[in-house]
Design an enzyme around this catalytic site. Structure first.
Site, PDB file in Angstrom:
ATOM      1  N   ARG A 183       0.832  -1.221   0.000  1.00  0.00           N
ATOM      2  CA  ARG A 183       0.000   0.000   0.000  1.00  0.00           C
ATOM      3  C   ARG A 183       0.863   1.266   0.000  1.00  0.00           C
ATOM      4  NH1 ARG A 183      -5.278  -1.526   1.831  1.00  0.00           N
ATOM      5  NH2 ARG A 183      -5.837   0.567   1.266  1.00  0.00           N
TER       6      ARG A 183
ATOM      7  N   ARG B 268      -2.924   7.485   1.082  1.00  0.00           N
ATOM      8  CA  ARG B 268      -3.299   8.673   1.854  1.00  0.00           C
ATOM      9  C   ARG B 268      -2.228   9.245   2.769  1.00  0.00           C
ATOM     10  NH1 ARG B 268      -8.387   5.769   4.076  1.00  0.00           N
ATOM     11  NH2 ARG B 268      -6.738   4.209   3.927  1.00  0.00           N
TER      12      ARG B 268
ATOM     13  N   ARG C  46      -6.095  13.157  -5.123  1.00  0.00           N
ATOM     14  CA  ARG C  46      -7.303  12.490  -4.666  1.00  0.00           C
ATOM     15  C   ARG C  46      -8.398  13.475  -4.272  1.00  0.00           C
ATOM     16  NH1 ARG C  46     -11.253  10.683  -2.620  1.00  0.00           N
ATOM     17  NH2 ARG C  46     -11.453   8.920  -1.180  1.00  0.00           N
TER      18      ARG C  46
ATOM     19  N   ASP D 223      -7.357  -1.503  -6.898  1.00  0.00           N
ATOM     20  CA  ASP D 223      -7.838  -2.149  -5.674  1.00  0.00           C
ATOM     21  C   ASP D 223      -8.220  -3.582  -6.002  1.00  0.00           C
ATOM     22  OD1 ASP D 223      -8.619  -1.273  -2.741  1.00  0.00           O
ATOM     23  OD2 ASP D 223     -10.065  -2.764  -3.408  1.00  0.00           O
TER      24      ASP D 223
ATOM     25  N   TYR E 169     -15.434 -10.169   1.164  1.00  0.00           N
ATOM     26  CA  TYR E 169     -16.101  -8.883   0.901  1.00  0.00           C
ATOM     27  C   TYR E 169     -17.412  -9.079   0.155  1.00  0.00           C
ATOM     28  CZ  TYR E 169     -12.042  -6.322   2.578  1.00  0.00           C
ATOM     29  OH  TYR E 169     -11.050  -5.813   3.376  1.00  0.00           O
TER      30      TYR E 169
HETATM   31  O1  CP3 Z   1      -0.062  -1.020  -2.699  1.00  0.00           O
HETATM   32  C1  CP3 Z   1      -0.413  -0.048  -3.393  1.00  0.00           C
HETATM   33  O2  CP3 Z   1       0.062   1.093  -3.243  1.00  0.00           O
HETATM   34  C2  CP3 Z   1      -1.403  -0.290  -4.511  1.00  0.00           C
HETATM   35  C3  CP3 Z   1      -2.743   0.039  -4.225  1.00  0.00           C
HETATM   36  C4  CP3 Z   1      -3.657  -0.852  -3.395  1.00  0.00           C
HETATM   37  C5  CP3 Z   1      -4.861  -0.337  -2.853  1.00  0.00           C
HETATM   38  N1  CP3 Z   1      -5.542  -1.367  -2.293  1.00  0.00           N
HETATM   39  C6  CP3 Z   1      -5.282   1.079  -2.903  1.00  0.00           C
HETATM   40  C7  CP3 Z   1      -6.284   1.586  -1.954  1.00  0.00           C
HETATM   41  C8  CP3 Z   1      -3.615  -2.222  -3.091  1.00  0.00           C
HETATM   42  C9  CP3 Z   1      -2.528  -3.246  -3.408  1.00  0.00           C
HETATM   43  C10 CP3 Z   1      -4.821  -2.530  -2.407  1.00  0.00           C
HETATM   44  C11 CP3 Z   1      -5.164  -3.896  -1.948  1.00  0.00           C
HETATM   45  C12 CP3 Z   1      -6.312  -4.086  -1.048  1.00  0.00           C
HETATM   46  N2  CP3 Z   1      -7.512  -3.432  -1.065  1.00  0.00           N
HETATM   47  C13 CP3 Z   1      -6.373  -5.065  -0.027  1.00  0.00           C
HETATM   48  C14 CP3 Z   1      -5.293  -6.079   0.267  1.00  0.00           C
HETATM   49  C15 CP3 Z   1      -4.191  -5.497   1.063  1.00  0.00           C
HETATM   50  C16 CP3 Z   1      -4.532  -5.144   2.471  1.00  0.00           C
HETATM   51  O3  CP3 Z   1      -4.345  -3.982   2.835  1.00  0.00           O
HETATM   52  O4  CP3 Z   1      -4.960  -6.042   3.209  1.00  0.00           O
HETATM   53  C17 CP3 Z   1      -7.622  -4.959   0.592  1.00  0.00           C
HETATM   54  C18 CP3 Z   1      -8.135  -5.796   1.744  1.00  0.00           C
HETATM   55  C19 CP3 Z   1      -8.346  -3.923  -0.086  1.00  0.00           C
HETATM   56  C20 CP3 Z   1      -9.731  -3.478   0.187  1.00  0.00           C
HETATM   57  C21 CP3 Z   1      -9.759  -2.058   0.609  1.00  0.00           C
HETATM   58  N3  CP3 Z   1      -9.572  -0.970  -0.225  1.00  0.00           N
HETATM   59  C22 CP3 Z   1     -10.006  -1.555   1.914  1.00  0.00           C
HETATM   60  C23 CP3 Z   1     -10.286  -2.406   3.142  1.00  0.00           C
HETATM   61  C24 CP3 Z   1      -9.961  -0.158   1.829  1.00  0.00           C
HETATM   62  C25 CP3 Z   1     -10.292   0.813   2.907  1.00  0.00           C
HETATM   63  C26 CP3 Z   1      -9.312   0.888   3.966  1.00  0.00           C
HETATM   64  C27 CP3 Z   1      -8.182   1.740   3.530  1.00  0.00           C
HETATM   65  O5  CP3 Z   1      -7.040   1.349   3.695  1.00  0.00           O
HETATM   66  O6  CP3 Z   1      -8.490   2.825   3.057  1.00  0.00           O
HETATM   67  C28 CP3 Z   1      -9.649   0.184   0.477  1.00  0.00           C
HETATM   68  C29 CP3 Z   1      -9.467   1.544  -0.086  1.00  0.00           C
HETATM   69  C30 CP3 Z   1      -8.136   1.836  -0.719  1.00  0.00           C
HETATM   70  N4  CP3 Z   1      -7.432   0.984  -1.521  1.00  0.00           N
HETATM   71  C31 CP3 Z   1      -7.429   3.068  -0.634  1.00  0.00           C
HETATM   72  C32 CP3 Z   1      -6.273   2.914  -1.407  1.00  0.00           C
HETATM   73  C33 CP3 Z   1      -5.224   3.953  -1.686  1.00  0.00           C
HETATM   74  C34 CP3 Z   1      -7.882   4.308   0.095  1.00  0.00           C
HETATM   75  C35 CP3 Z   1      -8.827   5.013  -0.824  1.00  0.00           C
HETATM   76  C36 CP3 Z   1      -8.892   6.480  -0.632  1.00  0.00           C
HETATM   77  O7  CP3 Z   1      -8.074   7.202  -1.216  1.00  0.00           O
HETATM   78  O8  CP3 Z   1      -9.810   6.908   0.065  1.00  0.00           O
END
Ligand code: CP3
Length: 339
Positions: free
Chosen positions: A23, A27, A36, A72, A147
């Site tokens: 990740r 943010r 964003r 995502d 999910y």
């Molecule tokens: O690694 C990277 O930089 C690439 C981007 C990436 C995102 N999500 C962007 C994201 C990757 C590899 C993911 C994977 C992901 N998404 C997982 C597996 C990894 C982990 O953290 O366990 C999961 C479970 C998700 C599902 C997901 N997406 C959740 C639970 C959330 C909300 C919680 C959070 O961290 O914000 C997201 C949103 C998300 N995915 C954001 C980003 C940058 C935040 C979105 C925003 O800008 O508001």
């Protein structure tokens, strides 16, 4: 040309330990928040020029050894016909609870369903031009099923577990369909230019080792066998998988991701020559520099100079992390592991 991440994936010796952060785009970076602020997360994911731009931010800012596609794990699930929103956590308006709902899910051709993902990969390969390799990714079948059935994140995952125990025919139909989709989706990423693939099984660790082996592993095995992975290493990260590493290893990935609940040294003993990635607790990045450096040194010492270690966090970087501390961690890994 920085190939140390790919070399380490194949267990080859490297000049210094490669490092990237799960990740790593997002943010905690003001540069991300700026882009964003005028659009939703989904809009950002679906605009290739911008998705490519935020993918490159941590490469420039942190000096990591790999880029990871900005997207995502739930993006391809939306394309199966499930209404998705982020608030900021993911929410499916109508979770899957019946066999009829599973049957309605479809797997469209990926060039039509996710052209923006494939386009983002193409832009990134051009813009990176070998500077660091590009990692593509997807969710593991079980994590996506969590999910899709819960409709959002959960504390106890009672709905998906209930389905697994009480309605195994619905559970297996769903897992089969997700696996079929992922084979298409990840192969499309490989064909578009992804140079490694990481499979995120964030929720695999909520199951007992025996349920994991019985109800998750067969789908992971089929997924990994279905990918065109000759030149493309496959990383498998199961959060909470440290107590069942031998089972997870049977999935057949090239690299095993480790969270911080297992010591890297003992994981290497268990896994023998298998390449590992990890495993710094992400909250260490809130500590003073001296503590960050000591923790990096400890993990490198646990690896004890073996080839086939990729440094990473044990889970995603937290949104409140000071970017300067992430950058310092990367610098520590490079400096302390320099041959
Ligand atoms: O690694 C990277 O930089 C690439 C981007 C990436 C995102 N999500 C962007 C994201 C990757 C590899 C993911 C994977 C992901 N998404 C997982 C597996 C990894 C982990 O953290 O366990 C999961 C479970 C998700 C599902 C997901 N997406 C959740 C639970 C959330 C909300 C919680 C959070 O961290 O914000 C997201 C949103 C998300 N995915 C954001 C980003 C940058 C935040 C979105 C925003 O800008 O508001």
């Amino acid at each position: 040309m920085n190939k140390r991440f790919l070399d380490a994936c194949w267990g080859k010796p490297v000049d210094r330990t490669p490092v990237w952060l799960m990740r790593q785009a997002g943010r905690y970076l003001p540069e991300y928040m700026k882009i964003r602020s005028s659009r939703t997360f989904l809009e950002l994911c679906k605009t290739p020029e911008l998705a490519a731009e935020v993918t490159l931010q941590p490469v420039d800012i942190l000096d990591v050894d790999a880029a990871i596609l900005f997207s995502d794990i739930l993006i391809p699930v939306e394309q199966m016909g499930m209404e998705l929103d982020f608030v900021p956590g993911p929410v499916f308006a109508r979770p899957i609870r019946s066999l009829a709902e599973v049957k309605k899910l479809h797997i469209p051709p990926m060039e039509e369903a996710v052209p923006f993902v494939l386009e983002t990969i193409a832009i990134l390969r051009r813009e990176l031009s070998g500077r660091v390799p590009l990692i593509g990714f997807g969710g593991a079948p079980f994590t996506l099923a969590c999910y899709m059935v819960e409709g959002k994140g959960s504390k106890d995952f009672a709905q998906i577990k209930k389905m697994m125990y009480a309605a195994p025919e619905i559970y297996s139909a769903l897992m089969e369909k997700i696996t079929d989709m992922l084979i298409e989706y990840l192969n499309a990423q490989i064909d578009a230019g992804a140079e490694a693939i990481q499979i995120f099984d964030t929720w695999g660790g909520i199951l007992s080792p025996s349920d994991y082996e019985k109800s998750v592993l067969p789908y992971t095995v089929r997924l990994m066998k279905g990918l065109r992975r000759g030149k493309t290493p496959l990383i498998h990260f199961v959060k909470g998988g440290g107590t069942m590493l031998e089972t997870v290893k049977k999935g057949g990935a090239d690299v095993m991701g480790l969270d911080w609940h297992v010591s890297l040294g003992s994981a290497r003993e268990t896994l023998q020559e298998t390449v590992v990635q990890g495993n710094l607790d992400p909250t260490v990045l809130f500590a003073p520099h001296a503590t960050i450096e000591a923790e990096v040194a400890r993990i490198l010492a646990e690896n004890a100079g073996r080839p086939g270690h990729i440094f990473n966090l044990g889970h995603g970087i937290l949104p409140a992390t000071p970017p300067e501390n992430a950058r310092f961690m990367v610098e520590c890994v490079h400096r302390l592991s320099q041959k």
